[in-house]
Design a protein around this motif. Structure first.
Motif, PDB file in Angstrom:
ATOM      1  N   ILE A  42     -12.847  10.350  11.865  1.00 35.86           N
ATOM      2  CA  ILE A  42     -12.274  11.528  11.224  1.00 35.86           C
ATOM      3  C   ILE A  42     -12.131  11.335   9.720  1.00 35.86           C
ATOM      4  CG2 ILE A  42     -10.057  12.658  10.858  1.00 35.86           C
ATOM      5  CD1 ILE A  42      -9.801  13.114  13.719  1.00 35.86           C
ATOM      6  N   ILE A  63       9.070   9.877   6.179  1.00 36.12           N
ATOM      7  CA  ILE A  63       8.232  10.977   5.684  1.00 36.12           C
ATOM      8  C   ILE A  63       7.204  11.369   6.736  1.00 36.12           C
ATOM      9  CG2 ILE A  63       6.519  11.634   3.963  1.00 36.12           C
ATOM     10  CD1 ILE A  63       7.967   9.728   2.033  1.00 36.12           C
ATOM     11  N   MET A  64       6.516  10.365   7.282  1.00 29.98           N
ATOM     12  CA  MET A  64       5.487  10.636   8.282  1.00 29.98           C
ATOM     13  C   MET A  64       6.113  11.321   9.493  1.00 29.98           C
ATOM     14  SD  MET A  64       2.335  10.071   8.101  1.00 29.98           S
ATOM     15  CE  MET A  64       1.125  10.776   9.174  1.00 29.98           C
ATOM     16  N   ARG A  79       8.332   5.457   4.278  1.00 23.13           N
ATOM     17  CA  ARG A  79       7.111   6.118   4.751  1.00 23.13           C
ATOM     18  C   ARG A  79       7.232   6.565   6.197  1.00 23.13           C
ATOM     19  NH1 ARG A  79       3.793   2.515   7.602  1.00 23.13           N
ATOM     20  NH2 ARG A  79       4.479   0.384   7.439  1.00 23.13           N
ATOM     21  N   LEU A 101      -0.176   8.371   1.760  1.00 22.15           N
ATOM     22  CA  LEU A 101       0.431   7.087   1.426  1.00 22.15           C
ATOM     23  C   LEU A 101       1.388   6.624   2.513  1.00 22.15           C
ATOM     24  CD1 LEU A 101       1.191   7.609  -2.362  1.00 22.15           C
ATOM     25  CD2 LEU A 101      -0.444   6.016  -1.383  1.00 22.15           C
ATOM     26  N   SER A 102       1.881   7.564   3.324  1.00 24.18           N
ATOM     27  CA  SER A 102       2.834   7.210   4.374  1.00 24.18           C
ATOM     28  C   SER A 102       2.155   6.829   5.678  1.00 24.18           C
ATOM     29  CB  SER A 102       3.771   8.384   4.662  1.00 24.18           C
ATOM     30  OG  SER A 102       4.350   8.848   3.485  1.00 24.18           O
ATOM     31  N   MET A 103       0.819   6.876   5.716  1.00 27.43           N
ATOM     32  CA  MET A 103       0.118   6.550   6.962  1.00 27.43           C
ATOM     33  C   MET A 103       0.451   5.121   7.389  1.00 27.43           C
ATOM     34  SD  MET A 103      -1.843   8.738   8.520  1.00 27.43           S
ATOM     35  CE  MET A 103      -3.120   7.806   9.357  1.00 27.43           C
ATOM     36  N   PRO A 104       0.640   4.893   8.685  1.00 23.57           N
ATOM     37  CA  PRO A 104       0.846   3.523   9.156  1.00 23.57           C
ATOM     38  C   PRO A 104      -0.401   2.676   8.867  1.00 23.57           C
ATOM     39  CG  PRO A 104       0.601   5.047  10.978  1.00 23.57           C
ATOM     40  CD  PRO A 104       0.666   5.876   9.759  1.00 23.57           C
ATOM     41  N   ARG A 105      -0.209   1.346   8.791  1.00 24.51           N
ATOM     42  CA  ARG A 105      -1.328   0.509   8.376  1.00 24.51           C
ATOM     43  C   ARG A 105      -2.283   0.173   9.517  1.00 24.51           C
ATOM     44  NH1 ARG A 105       2.087  -3.331   4.831  1.00 24.51           N
ATOM     45  NH2 ARG A 105       3.508  -1.565   4.957  1.00 24.51           N
ATOM     46  N   VAL A 163       1.348  12.250  -0.617  1.00 21.44           N
ATOM     47  CA  VAL A 163       2.512  11.526  -0.073  1.00 21.44           C
ATOM     48  C   VAL A 163       2.281  11.192   1.401  1.00 21.44           C
ATOM     49  CG1 VAL A 163       4.942  11.756   0.535  1.00 21.44           C
ATOM     50  CG2 VAL A 163       4.170  12.450  -1.720  1.00 21.44           C
ATOM     51  N   VAL A 164       1.754  12.160   2.156  1.00 25.43           N
ATOM     52  CA  VAL A 164       1.524  11.909   3.579  1.00 25.43           C
ATOM     53  C   VAL A 164       0.472  10.820   3.759  1.00 25.43           C
ATOM     54  CG1 VAL A 164       0.618  12.909   5.703  1.00 25.43           C
ATOM     55  CG2 VAL A 164       2.251  14.191   4.342  1.00 25.43           C
ATOM     56  N   PHE A 176       6.974  14.920   8.727  1.00 23.18           N
ATOM     57  CA  PHE A 176       5.782  15.763   8.602  1.00 23.18           C
ATOM     58  C   PHE A 176       5.178  16.044   9.982  1.00 23.18           C
ATOM     59  CE2 PHE A 176       1.308  16.650   7.551  1.00 23.18           C
ATOM     60  CZ  PHE A 176       1.517  17.715   6.713  1.00 23.18           C
ATOM     61  N   LEU A 177       5.129  15.014  10.816  1.00 19.57           N
ATOM     62  CA  LEU A 177       4.559  15.225  12.158  1.00 19.57           C
ATOM     63  C   LEU A 177       5.416  16.205  12.961  1.00 19.57           C
ATOM     64  CD1 LEU A 177       3.264  11.709  13.211  1.00 19.57           C
ATOM     65  CD2 LEU A 177       2.025  13.581  12.149  1.00 19.57           C
ATOM     66  N   LEU A 180      -2.451  14.877  12.905  1.00 20.34           N
ATOM     67  CA  LEU A 180      -2.737  15.501  11.610  1.00 20.34           C
ATOM     68  C   LEU A 180      -3.893  16.487  11.719  1.00 20.34           C
ATOM     69  CD1 LEU A 180      -2.490  12.660   8.934  1.00 20.34           C
ATOM     70  CD2 LEU A 180      -1.027  14.641   9.181  1.00 20.34           C
ATOM     71  N   HIS A 205       0.818  -1.211   0.000  1.00 22.94           N
ATOM     72  CA  HIS A 205       0.000   0.000   0.000  1.00 22.94           C
ATOM     73  C   HIS A 205       0.850   1.259   0.000  1.00 22.94           C
ATOM     74  CE1 HIS A 205      -3.245  -2.343   2.279  1.00 22.94           C
ATOM     75  NE2 HIS A 205      -2.299  -3.148   1.905  1.00 22.94           N
ATOM     76  N   SER A 206       1.970   1.164   0.683  1.00 26.29           N
ATOM     77  CA  SER A 206       2.633   2.416   1.002  1.00 26.29           C
ATOM     78  C   SER A 206       3.950   2.547   0.256  1.00 26.29           C
ATOM     79  CB  SER A 206       2.846   2.505   2.502  1.00 26.29           C
ATOM     80  OG  SER A 206       3.238   1.247   2.972  1.00 26.29           O
ATOM     81  N   ILE A 207       4.614   3.634   0.505  1.00 28.16           N
ATOM     82  CA  ILE A 207       5.769   3.989  -0.297  1.00 28.16           C
ATOM     83  C   ILE A 207       7.054   3.818   0.512  1.00 28.16           C
ATOM     84  CG2 ILE A 207       4.576   5.529  -1.868  1.00 28.16           C
ATOM     85  CD1 ILE A 207       5.225   7.808  -0.036  1.00 28.16           C
ATOM     86  N   LEU A 260       4.564  19.575  11.885  1.00 23.76           N
ATOM     87  CA  LEU A 260       3.287  20.027  12.457  1.00 23.76           C
ATOM     88  C   LEU A 260       3.436  20.402  13.929  1.00 23.76           C
ATOM     89  CD1 LEU A 260       0.525  17.659  11.044  1.00 23.76           C
ATOM     90  CD2 LEU A 260       1.238  19.877  10.216  1.00 23.76           C
ATOM     91  N   TYR A 306      -6.477   9.849   2.546  1.00 20.36           N
ATOM     92  CA  TYR A 306      -6.423   8.651   3.371  1.00 20.36           C
ATOM     93  C   TYR A 306      -7.787   7.952   3.357  1.00 20.36           C
ATOM     94  CZ  TYR A 306      -6.005   5.751   7.544  1.00 20.36           C
ATOM     95  OH  TYR A 306      -6.011   4.701   8.425  1.00 20.36           O
ATOM     96  N   CYS A 315      -1.444   9.257  14.658  1.00 18.91           N
ATOM     97  CA  CYS A 315      -1.160  10.085  13.479  1.00 18.91           C
ATOM     98  C   CYS A 315      -2.386  10.907  13.081  1.00 18.91           C
ATOM     99  CB  CYS A 315      -0.748   9.216  12.297  1.00 18.91           C
ATOM    100  SG  CYS A 315       0.926   8.583  12.435  1.00 18.91           S
ATOM    101  N   LEU A 316      -3.573  10.276  13.105  1.00 18.31           N
ATOM    102  CA  LEU A 316      -4.797  10.994  12.720  1.00 18.31           C
ATOM    103  C   LEU A 316      -5.022  12.193  13.631  1.00 18.31           C
ATOM    104  CD1 LEU A 316      -7.348   8.156  11.884  1.00 18.31           C
ATOM    105  CD2 LEU A 316      -6.336   9.809  10.321  1.00 18.31           C
TER     106      LEU A 316
END
Lengths: 268, 324
Positions: free
Chosen positions: A259, A10-11, A7, B94-98, B91-92, A14-15, B110, A2-4, A18, B177, B106-107
């Motif tokens: 959400i 990147i996450m 990741r 797609l980078s979310m944990p599963r 990109v963000v 980004f966090l 964000l 699913h992901s890149i 923020l 997402y 994370c949610l």
């Protein structure tokens, strides 16, 4: 799959992006003003609660929070209660002018608040609601009611029509069906819609500031008072800012599982 | 599932109609009324016809010049933040944990910037960017970049744009997402059997599934950035000079600052009209997409017996990617 690649990195970055400005605000709220101005410190070296103490003891400060919460809650209640039947109507029936009406509602969600600031001032002064929480709550309906209708319509459409028909065959009257069956079925949708109404009413300032002067002044407007003859009171400003983040953070925590679908306006 | 015609449904819509009409139609009539008149105070009004509108659209007058300049700045701003926030949001997402508790964490983080009052967002960045007391401004100046958003136009623009990216990228990410979550696991399995590359999975499965939410994201971001007021006002106050004065800031200056009701009203109407047109395009595209999806949903069960839905994307990938 699913992901890149990378990741987590990147996450993480980004966090951090923020959280860093928010951390800086929290950091400053615990510093003394002398420390803020004189040195650059990554954490408070002489931590103090003086700014928070001042906000919680000075009535002109904490009343701002009460005023803000008052009109936000009023607005959420009004928005949801008028939007629910309308959402049902738009989802189930076709009637004269329904599409135009829906578009007209939507267009109000998009109208810039700056356009309405002055006419609202005139309107609410004329009917004697100026400087009350009702004025702000009603004014915020202009963007929250369309949004609530839009979100709830998505959720009502997710309820199979057979349920309505069965209920009516069982002899339920319309109001009873609505309260006993439909509302519990779309409870999560109502939660999401309420969250959005709360959010947009809480963050809006232009209308809230224009429509109040003394008694119903929102906290966001009171914050501008920290500029005084002696210069900026940075610590107090930061503490007031931190306290405005807390209600939002609490609300997010309660709706965290909804959400994602809520932000897609119930349409994914 | 066709909707039934029922005119009584108007009774259900009536409360909404009344509430919104009270807060939208009445003020709008006032604006239309003002836009045709001129005032010299004392509540005396003079008929001015379409004079304000003529002036507004003529760049050689003071009003027109200001309006068109702020409109240009606003359009440029909207384009820049869309160009940054949309790819970054994807990109963000797609980078979310599963799974696990990190998803909720994370949610929540964000969504945090979205729930901060807009003037506090401005305050946060005002403090963060100051060279004397802010971390960002201090660090930039310490490593030799002369950064000061109060006096330098480019620095002010960069600050306002980074602030908007900070504030709103999460919205795009959360929408994407939500779109990604709706993709059935079987699609990925089929792609894996075919040995599809990650890029192919993104292009053939994830991007098409995100289409609708991306549309919502782009249009919401366009509208909201087009009426941005509070955040840049708190940080830069529209300056230095007029360099970050967007349409809303200009409008409030004219309406509540100079109390020039006629000019402000004319500007409001033109501004509103632009938004209305964009909104109409948004609505048409959205409803068309809804119809398309319905048609697709109806044709899908018919196609199922021949080839399972899970295999569909896999066969689509084959010619491009080959077999592993």
């Amino acid at each position: 799959m699913h992901s890149i690649p990378g990741r987590r990195l990147i996450m993480g970055l980004f966090l951090i992006f923020l959280l860093l400005p928010i951390y800086w605000l929290v950091n400053m709220s615990f510093k003394t003003n002398a420390e803020i101005v004189s040195t650059m410190t990554l954490w408070p070296h002489t931590p103090t609660l003086q700014h928070y103490k001042r906000i919680f003891t000075d009535e002109s400060w904490y009343s701002g929070y009460i005023n803000s919460l008052e009109y936000v809650v009023l607005n959420t209640i009004i928005s949801i209660s008028v939007a629910l039947p309308a959402a049902y109507a738009f989802s189930r029936y076709r009637f004269l002018g329904d599409k135009h009406l829906f578009f007209w509602l939507l267009s109000n969600r998009m109208a810039p608040a700056a356009v309405y600031a002055l006419p609202f001032f005139n309107l609410y002064s004329a009917i004697g609601l100026f400087d009350t929480p009702w004025a702000v709550a009603l004014a915020h309906c202009i963007f929250n009611v369309p949004l609530a209708v839009w979100i709830l319509e998505g959720f009502v459409s997710g309820v199979p029509r057979e349920i309505d028909e069965t209920a009516f065959l069982d002899g339920y009257s319309f109001p009873r069906f609505f309260i006993k069956i439909l509302v519990p079925l779309i409870a999560s949708g109502i939660g999401v819609a309420a969250f959005f109404c709360f959010m947009f009413s809480w963050v809006e300032l232009l209308l809230a500031r224009t429509l109040t002067s003394v008694h119903a002044k929102p906290i966001a407007a009171i914050m501008t008072r920290t500029v005084s003859a002696a210069g900026m009171d940075w610590g107090l400003l930061a503490a007031a800012g931190v306290l405005t983040i807390i209600p939002g953070a609490l609300v997010i925590w309660f709706v965290r599982n909804y959400i994602a679908s809520g932000f897609a306006l119930g349409r994914v | 599932m066709d909707k039934t015609v029922n005119q009584k449904a108007w009774f259900l819509v009536l409360p909404v109609f009344l509430v919104v009409a009270f807060s939208a139609v009445l003020p709008l009539m006032t604006v239309v009324n003002y836009s045709m008149q001129d005032t010299f105070g004392n509540n005396q009004f003079f008929w001015n016809g379409v004079g304000w509108f003529k002036e507004l659209l003529d760049p050689s007058t003071d009003l027109g010049g200001r309006f068109l300049a702020s409109l240009g700045r606003n359009l440029f701003f909207s384009m820049v933040i869309l160009a940054i926030e949309v790819p970054l949001g994807i990109v963000v997402a797609l980078s979310m944990p599963r799974q696990g508790w990190t998803v909720a964490a994370c949610l929540v983080i964000l969504a945090l910037p979205l729930l901060i009052p807009w003037n506090v967002v401005g305050t946060i960045w005002q403090i963060f960017g100051r060279p004397d007391i802010g971390l960002l401004g201090y660090v930039l100046n310490a490593i030799g970049i002369d950064y000061n958003y109060v006096s330098n136009e480019i620095d002010a623009w960069v600050t306002v744009i980074v602030m908007d990216v900070w504030h709103w990228t999460s919205l795009v990410a959360l929408l994407c997402y939500a779109g990604l979550k709706s993709i059935p696991e079987a699609y990925y399995q089929a792609a894996q059997i075919d040995g599809a590359s990650r890029w192919a999975v993104f292009k053939a499965i994830q991007l098409p599934k995100m289409n609708r939410v991306l549309l919502i994201a782009v249009l919401l971001r366009f509208m909201d950035s087009f009426m941005i007021y509070t955040e840049p006002f708190v940080v830069t106050g529209g300056g230095p000079g007029n360099s970050t004065t967007f349409v809303s800031i200009e409008l409030v200056k004219i309406a509540l600052g100079q109390f020039d009701l006629g000019k402000a009203a004319a500007l409001s109407l033109v501004y509103n009209l632009i938004i209305l047109i964009v909104c109409w395009i948004f609505y048409t595209v959205m409803t068309n997409a809804g119809v398309e999806r319905k048609v697709q949903a109806e044709s899908e069960p018919a196609a199922k017996p021949k080839s399972s839905a899970a295999l569909k994307p896999a066969t689509a990938l084959k010619p491009k990617e080959g077999v592993a």
